[in-house]
Design a protein around this motif. Structure first.
Motif, PDB file in Angstrom:
ATOM      1  N   TRP A  27       5.281   2.392   3.576  1.00 32.29           N
ATOM      2  CA  TRP A  27       6.011   2.868   2.401  1.00 32.29           C
ATOM      3  C   TRP A  27       7.351   2.163   2.310  1.00 32.29           C
ATOM      4  N   TRP A  69       7.756  10.415   5.439  1.00 27.05           N
ATOM      5  CA  TRP A  69       8.347   9.656   4.338  1.00 27.05           C
ATOM      6  C   TRP A  69       9.257  10.579   3.540  1.00 27.05           C
ATOM      7  N   VAL A  72       9.649  10.229  -0.707  1.00 30.71           N
ATOM      8  CA  VAL A  72       8.654   9.407  -1.389  1.00 30.71           C
ATOM      9  C   VAL A  72       8.542   9.868  -2.844  1.00 30.71           C
ATOM     10  N   ASP A  76       7.534   3.994  -5.887  1.00 28.08           N
ATOM     11  CA  ASP A  76       7.638   3.456  -4.524  1.00 28.08           C
ATOM     12  C   ASP A  76       6.412   2.592  -4.221  1.00 28.08           C
TER      13      ASP A  76
END
Length: 106
Positions: A27, A69, A72, A76
């Protein structure tokens, strides 16, 4: 101090999530130049994401622990293997310990 049930629940969630992931995803927040953050995820490449114009829409989705994450969100970048995606939506699941992320091909 967490209640005894909360600590048991956290341990069970962690134990379950150690065995269920079927992919590692990377990510990168939109607009960031930071290094990718890897996390174990439960990936479903052909999940039903809803109905639009009386048609069932299928979009890749993944489930990730919220602590993996932080933040997020839409736009993204996500990479799974050699496949590149962008986040379409990211919504907490249940009590918020997991996040369901709907993806679109980048």
């Amino acid at each position: 101090m967490p209640t005894p049930f909360a600590s048991v629940e956290a341990r069970v969630n962690a134990a379950v999530f150690r065995h269920l992931p079927n992919a590692v995803a990377s990510w990168v927040p939109a607009g960031s130049v930071a290094a990718p953050v890897d996390a174990d995820v439960i990936f479903d490449e052909a999940a039903d994401s809803g109905v639009e114009f009386e048609t069932i829409v299928q979009a890749p989705t993944l489930l990730v622990q919220d602590t993996a994450w932080l933040g997020v969100g839409e736009g993204d970048a996500i990479t799974i293997g050699i496949k590149a995606f962008k986040v379409r939506t990211a919504e907490p699941v249940g009590d918020g310990r997991f996040v369901s992320v709907t993806l679109v091909r980048a």
